[in-house]
Scaffold this motif. Structure first.
Motif, PDB file in Angstrom:
ATOM      1  N   ILE B   3      59.502 -30.927  -7.313  1.00 42.92           N
ATOM      2  CA  ILE B   3      60.540 -31.639  -8.069  1.00 42.92           C
ATOM      3  C   ILE B   3      61.420 -32.414  -7.084  1.00 42.92           C
ATOM      4  O   ILE B   3      61.750 -33.582  -7.305  1.00 42.92           O
ATOM      5  CB  ILE B   3      61.391 -30.662  -8.912  1.00 42.92           C
ATOM      6  CG1 ILE B   3      60.545 -30.068 -10.037  1.00 42.92           C
ATOM      7  CG2 ILE B   3      62.614 -31.366  -9.505  1.00 42.92           C
ATOM      8  CD1 ILE B   3      61.286 -29.110 -10.951  1.00 42.92           C
ATOM      9  N   ALA B   4      61.753 -31.759  -5.970  1.00 40.39           N
ATOM     10  CA  ALA B   4      62.608 -32.411  -4.968  1.00 40.39           C
ATOM     11  C   ALA B   4      61.930 -33.669  -4.435  1.00 40.39           C
ATOM     12  O   ALA B   4      62.592 -34.688  -4.184  1.00 40.39           O
ATOM     13  CB  ALA B   4      62.903 -31.443  -3.834  1.00 40.39           C
ATOM     14  N   ALA B   5      60.607 -33.620  -4.280  1.00 38.00           N
ATOM     15  CA  ALA B   5      59.876 -34.792  -3.778  1.00 38.00           C
ATOM     16  C   ALA B   5      59.911 -35.936  -4.788  1.00 38.00           C
ATOM     17  O   ALA B   5      60.033 -37.106  -4.411  1.00 38.00           O
ATOM     18  CB  ALA B   5      58.437 -34.400  -3.462  1.00 38.00           C
ATOM     19  N   ASP B  10      62.300 -41.312  -6.126  1.00 35.26           N
ATOM     20  CA  ASP B  10      63.103 -42.184  -6.990  1.00 35.26           C
ATOM     21  C   ASP B  10      64.374 -42.660  -6.293  1.00 35.26           C
ATOM     22  O   ASP B  10      64.731 -43.831  -6.377  1.00 35.26           O
ATOM     23  CB  ASP B  10      63.500 -41.430  -8.275  1.00 35.26           C
ATOM     24  CG  ASP B  10      62.422 -41.551  -9.323  1.00 35.26           C
ATOM     25  OD1 ASP B  10      61.397 -42.182  -9.032  1.00 35.26           O
ATOM     26  OD2 ASP B  10      62.605 -41.014 -10.430  1.00 35.26           O
ATOM     27  N   LEU B  11      65.042 -41.730  -5.612  1.00 32.75           N
ATOM     28  CA  LEU B  11      66.310 -42.084  -4.969  1.00 32.75           C
ATOM     29  C   LEU B  11      66.106 -43.070  -3.825  1.00 32.75           C
ATOM     30  O   LEU B  11      66.855 -44.019  -3.668  1.00 32.75           O
ATOM     31  CB  LEU B  11      67.035 -40.827  -4.467  1.00 32.75           C
ATOM     32  CG  LEU B  11      67.559 -39.893  -5.563  1.00 32.75           C
ATOM     33  CD1 LEU B  11      68.317 -38.727  -4.958  1.00 32.75           C
ATOM     34  CD2 LEU B  11      68.471 -40.637  -6.539  1.00 32.75           C
ATOM     35  N   ARG B  12      65.054 -42.835  -3.040  1.00 29.67           N
ATOM     36  CA  ARG B  12      64.781 -43.756  -1.931  1.00 29.67           C
ATOM     37  C   ARG B  12      64.525 -45.163  -2.470  1.00 29.67           C
ATOM     38  O   ARG B  12      65.006 -46.155  -1.927  1.00 29.67           O
ATOM     39  CB  ARG B  12      63.563 -43.286  -1.135  1.00 29.67           C
ATOM     40  CG  ARG B  12      63.870 -42.187  -0.163  1.00 29.67           C
ATOM     41  CD  ARG B  12      62.654 -41.899   0.721  1.00 29.67           C
ATOM     42  NE  ARG B  12      62.869 -40.752   1.557  1.00 29.67           N
ATOM     43  CZ  ARG B  12      63.530 -40.774   2.708  1.00 29.67           C
ATOM     44  NH1 ARG B  12      64.048 -41.900   3.139  1.00 29.67           N
ATOM     45  NH2 ARG B  12      63.681 -39.670   3.418  1.00 29.67           N
ATOM     46  N   ARG B  13      63.763 -45.226  -3.560  1.00 28.81           N
ATOM     47  CA  ARG B  13      63.451 -46.545  -4.136  1.00 28.81           C
ATOM     48  C   ARG B  13      64.710 -47.198  -4.685  1.00 28.81           C
ATOM     49  O   ARG B  13      64.903 -48.408  -4.563  1.00 28.81           O
ATOM     50  CB  ARG B  13      62.393 -46.386  -5.229  1.00 28.81           C
ATOM     51  CG  ARG B  13      61.049 -45.992  -4.648  1.00 28.81           C
ATOM     52  CD  ARG B  13      60.135 -45.450  -5.698  1.00 28.81           C
ATOM     53  NE  ARG B  13      59.683 -46.493  -6.583  1.00 28.81           N
ATOM     54  CZ  ARG B  13      59.284 -46.282  -7.828  1.00 28.81           C
ATOM     55  NH1 ARG B  13      59.277 -45.084  -8.323  1.00 28.81           N
ATOM     56  NH2 ARG B  13      58.881 -47.270  -8.575  1.00 28.81           N
ATOM     57  N   LEU B 213      51.234 -32.283  -9.258  1.00 24.34           N
ATOM     58  CA  LEU B 213      52.514 -32.295  -9.980  1.00 24.34           C
ATOM     59  C   LEU B 213      52.293 -31.901 -11.441  1.00 24.34           C
ATOM     60  O   LEU B 213      51.383 -32.421 -12.089  1.00 24.34           O
ATOM     61  CB  LEU B 213      53.130 -33.702  -9.949  1.00 24.34           C
ATOM     62  CG  LEU B 213      53.684 -34.218  -8.622  1.00 24.34           C
ATOM     63  CD1 LEU B 213      54.112 -35.669  -8.776  1.00 24.34           C
ATOM     64  CD2 LEU B 213      54.864 -33.379  -8.164  1.00 24.34           C
ATOM     65  N   THR B 214      53.135 -31.005 -11.936  1.00 19.49           N
ATOM     66  CA  THR B 214      53.013 -30.605 -13.342  1.00 19.49           C
ATOM     67  C   THR B 214      53.878 -31.540 -14.202  1.00 19.49           C
ATOM     68  O   THR B 214      54.684 -32.313 -13.671  1.00 19.49           O
ATOM     69  CB  THR B 214      53.514 -29.160 -13.542  1.00 19.49           C
ATOM     70  OG1 THR B 214      54.896 -29.136 -13.184  1.00 19.49           O
ATOM     71  CG2 THR B 214      52.748 -28.181 -12.684  1.00 19.49           C
ATOM     72  N   ALA B 220      61.225 -33.414 -15.042  1.00 20.88           N
ATOM     73  CA  ALA B 220      62.491 -32.913 -14.492  1.00 20.88           C
ATOM     74  C   ALA B 220      62.893 -33.710 -13.250  1.00 20.88           C
ATOM     75  O   ALA B 220      64.056 -34.077 -13.090  1.00 20.88           O
ATOM     76  CB  ALA B 220      62.364 -31.432 -14.163  1.00 20.88           C
ATOM     77  N   GLY B 221      61.926 -33.996 -12.385  1.00 18.23           N
ATOM     78  CA  GLY B 221      62.229 -34.754 -11.163  1.00 18.23           C
ATOM     79  C   GLY B 221      62.816 -36.111 -11.488  1.00 18.23           C
ATOM     80  O   GLY B 221      63.826 -36.520 -10.909  1.00 18.23           O
ATOM     81  N   MET B 222      62.170 -36.808 -12.417  1.00 11.49           N
ATOM     82  CA  MET B 222      62.656 -38.156 -12.756  1.00 11.49           C
ATOM     83  C   MET B 222      64.013 -38.097 -13.455  1.00 11.49           C
ATOM     84  O   MET B 222      64.872 -38.952 -13.226  1.00 11.49           O
ATOM     85  CB  MET B 222      61.641 -38.879 -13.631  1.00 11.49           C
ATOM     86  CG  MET B 222      60.421 -39.310 -12.847  1.00 11.49           C
ATOM     87  SD  MET B 222      59.377 -40.414 -13.766  1.00 11.49           S
ATOM     88  CE  MET B 222      58.374 -41.088 -12.452  1.00 11.49           C
TER      89      MET B 222
END
Lengths: 332, 370
Positions: B3-5, B10-13, B213-214, B220-222
């Motif tokens: 999830i952190a990845a 997203d944040l880096r982009r 990735l599930t 959740a990550g996004m």
């Protein structure tokens, strides 16, 4: 020894009535480079998407390293790397970041991940550009990066879907050399789809020829060429074509097979040098003029034509507009 | 870690796109300035044509009252004309919003109590102006006979004493919670589900859907990266709009902590809802179209600009389920009243339930295959 890939009677239908993959079965041995050769729209990408758990098959089953693609997708996903047909690296991240994030998707611990990234960037010759944004990469560099990304978790099998599509001949050759190097170093099982004859001929241990979703032939390149009979091909364009002409030519000494397309005959012979004078005499006797005549050795193109009745390029041209460029959408 | 990845990607982009970062903060602030100056809460400078055919003392008195209004509240702007014809021409042309005609013998009728009448011709195509002008003129007529202001309170009259419970909030400041909610909505529109739609549009999603990735990791990550982006944007907008309107938080740092919590919860709920609505979209054009529509239907019935109590019943019913209405109520309570948990617990509870339901549905309905 188990198979790396086992596919049994797999079918994929799209509503309303398109059958993209039609009852396909094959196996791939560990360490083998297995190629799927066919024109665009033949079902190659659909098959790869089913094997990489991106699409569910309509019927049939498949296993990767013994794991069922429908019942055990998580285990399947842990065991393959994939390089998709479209450019899928994030262009607003650097090459390093692209690999690092995918390494985290596979939960590779930090130190090991960084070592692996360095090693892969070295292999794909992108070490110097590792911290540049992918947006500044050429198409060939981006492809090499995606190849490195497909290998980040040391996969059991690597799926390559048209890995050199849209690349210039030089970049294509670089990718081929890379794949040969990776194969020689790691004994990795590779499944590759392509519509480039040369690519399939050069890289693959065995090749399946696929057309309209069906495998029409499967063997090594050498055997495929042998199996269609004859070693040389005389391609002759005639002033007229009648079934009687073909029938008379077929019974000449040394002629193995004849495939007609419009006014052109592809005549498969044991030895072109010996067969040609006999052939020309016979045509003269029948008062048939020769418009042009060429002789060449048998290639995978000939194998493809033999089994499908058409050139692979004819199929290719139908969908060439499908891929506009790296990273561009395929749906509008 | 997975999830952190997803969040990191997203944040880096997002951080690589400075235009997006600046625009996402500036646009809600522009909204505040534009809405603040277009509505202003009350009418200003309404052009009224006035024709005095009477020239009597009460006609002069009416004009004096109107002039007082012009100079004082600046609600109206008077144009004196000679004939009714000229006045009506200006109203029909749209140069004036109304024409007030003081007829001949008006003062005499007032003195004799002969039902004195004034003519007010309204441009009723603009209902807000016409209602406002009509009310202002009626109000001024009530002072028609008052020649003086009483020094002592009249004991026989009911006195209305206004007691303002909270410190004075001007109209621009009253829009701050709306600007923050707007920032939350815009944040949810350019992150979370939008990133997935863009990935699909560019064909990039194929690569990460092929990884272990599930569904939960991806959704959740996004959403969490969206919460981070949206919260940062909203807090920047909050601080910016407070500086513009010179608004101070009623209860200092504690209020700020509750504000951040409300923003996070609102962003989480709306991002999850967006994932349900946009999760299957393949083209950013769909996001643009649906986003514009949702912005209007969620923002205006939220009570950010106009009180929910004044809505028709069907719109009130919608406001009951509109998460932005709860966000606005909580933000207003915290910013203006310095309210703590006891006051906003209902809003937070609704937002928490809404978020829980939306997040579950978003994860459940997310299509992991192509």
């Amino acid at each position: 020894m188990g198979y790396a890939v086992e596919v049994q009677n797999i079918v994929k239908k799209f509503p309303p009535a398109t059958v993209a993959v039609n009852d396909v079965s094959f196996t791939i041995e560990e360490g083998e480079i297995f190629g799927f050769l066919g024109p665009n729209g033949a079902g190659k990408t659909t098959l790869i998407r089913m094997l990489t758990c991106l699409m569910l098959p309509t019927k049939g089953s498949a296993k990767i390293k013994g794991y069922d693609i429908v019942k055990e997708p998580s285990s399947v996903r842990m065991n393959f790397g994939v390089v998709s047909q479209a450019m899928t690296s994030d262009y607003d991240l650097t090459g390093w970041e692209n690999l690092d994030i995918y390494g985290k998707y596979y939960e590779i611990p930090g130190k090991e991940r960084h070592e692996r990234i360095k090693y892969l960037l070295d292999i794909v010759e992108l070490k110097e550009r590792a911290h540049d944004l992918v947006a500044t990469y050429s198409g060939g560099m981006r492809r090499r990066l995606e190849l490195a990304r497909g290998l980040i978790q040391k996969p059991y099998i690597l799926f390559l879907d048209e890995p050199t599509i849209g690349l210039d001949p030089q970049s294509r050759r670089v990718i081929w050399e890379l794949l040969q190097k990776i194969r020689s170093e790691t004994k990795l099982t590779i499944f590759i789809t392509t519509h480039y004859m040369e690519e399939a001929d050069l890289l693959c241990d065995r090749i399946a020829i696929i057309d309209y979703g069906k495998i029409v032939a499967l063997d090594s390149s050498t055997n495929l060429k042998k199996n269609i009979g004859g070693y040389d091909i005389i391609e002759v364009s005639l002033s007229q074509t009648k079934p009687e002409i073909t029938e008379k030519l077929k019974i000449l000494a040394g002629v193995k097979n004849i495939v007609q397309k419009d006014s052109t005959l592809r005549i498969y012979v044991d030895d072109a040098a010996r067969a040609m004078p006999v052939l020309i005499d016979e045509l003269k006797k029948m008062n048939v003029s020769i418009l042009y005549l060429t002789v060449h050795e048998q290639s995978l193109e000939d194998v493809f034509i033999h089994y499908t009745g058409k050139s692979i390029r004819e199929g290719e041209s139908q969908k060439v507009s499908f891929l506009i460029g790296p990273g561009f959408p395929r749906r509008f | 870690m997975r999830i952190a990845a997803v969040i990191e990607r997203d944040l880096r982009r997002y951080l690589r796109n400075p235009f997006m970062m600046v625009a996402s903060v500036l646009l809600p602030l522009v909204y505040l300035v534009v809405i603040g100056n277009s509505f202003q809460g009350e009418l200003k400078n309404m052009p009224i044509a006035v024709v005095d055919q009477d020239n009597g003392p009460y006609a002069r008195r009416i004009i004096e009252l109107l002039q007082a209004m012009q100079e004082g509240t600046k609600a109206i702007k008077i144009y004196r004309l000679n004939t009714q014809r000229e006045a009506l021409k200006l109203v029909k042309k749209g140069s004036c919003k109304a024409a007030l005609i003081i007829p001949l013998n008006f003062s005499e009728d007032v003195v004799r109590n002969l039902k004195p009448q004034l003519g007010l011709f309204l441009d009723n195509t603009d209902s807000v102006s016409s209602k406002g002008i009509s009310s202002l003129i009626s109000q001024s007529l009530s002072f028609l006979k008052s020649e003086y202001v009483p020094v002592r309170e009249e004991q026989n009259k009911t006195q209305l004493r206004l007691v303002e419970l909270f410190k004075k909030i001007d109209y621009d400041s009253s829009l701050v919670p709306g600007a923050v909610v707007m920032a939350i909505f815009m944040g949810t529109l350019i992150s979370g589900a939008f990133n997935f739609v863009m990935d699909k549009f560019l064909g990039v999603h194929e690569s990460y859907l092929s990884t272990p990735l599930t569904k939960k990791d991806i959704v959740a990550g996004m959403i969490f990266s969206g919460v981070f982006i949206t919260t940062t944007m909203s807090i920047t907008v909050l601080i910016g709009s407070m500086l513009i309107t010179r608004l101070k938080l009623a209860a200092g740092l504690v209020s700020f902590a509750w504000l951040v919590f409300t923003i996070v919860l609102s962003a989480l709920g709306i991002l999850s809802m967006m994932f349900i609505i946009l999760g299957r979209a393949n083209h950013p054009r769909v996001v643009g179209m649906i986003g514009g529509f949702l912005n209007v239907i969620f923002f205006f019935p939220s009570g950010a600009v106009y009180p929910i109590e004044s809505f028709p019943n069907w719109l009130k019913a919608f406001s009951k389920v509109n998460p932005e209405a709860y966000a606005v109520h909580a933000l207003k309570s915290i910013i203006f009243k310095g309210a703590g948990f006891a006051v906003i617990k209902g809003d937070l509870l609704y937002l928490a339930i809404f978020t829980g339901i939306m997040l579950t549905i978003a994860t459940f309905t997310f299509k992991r295959t192509m």
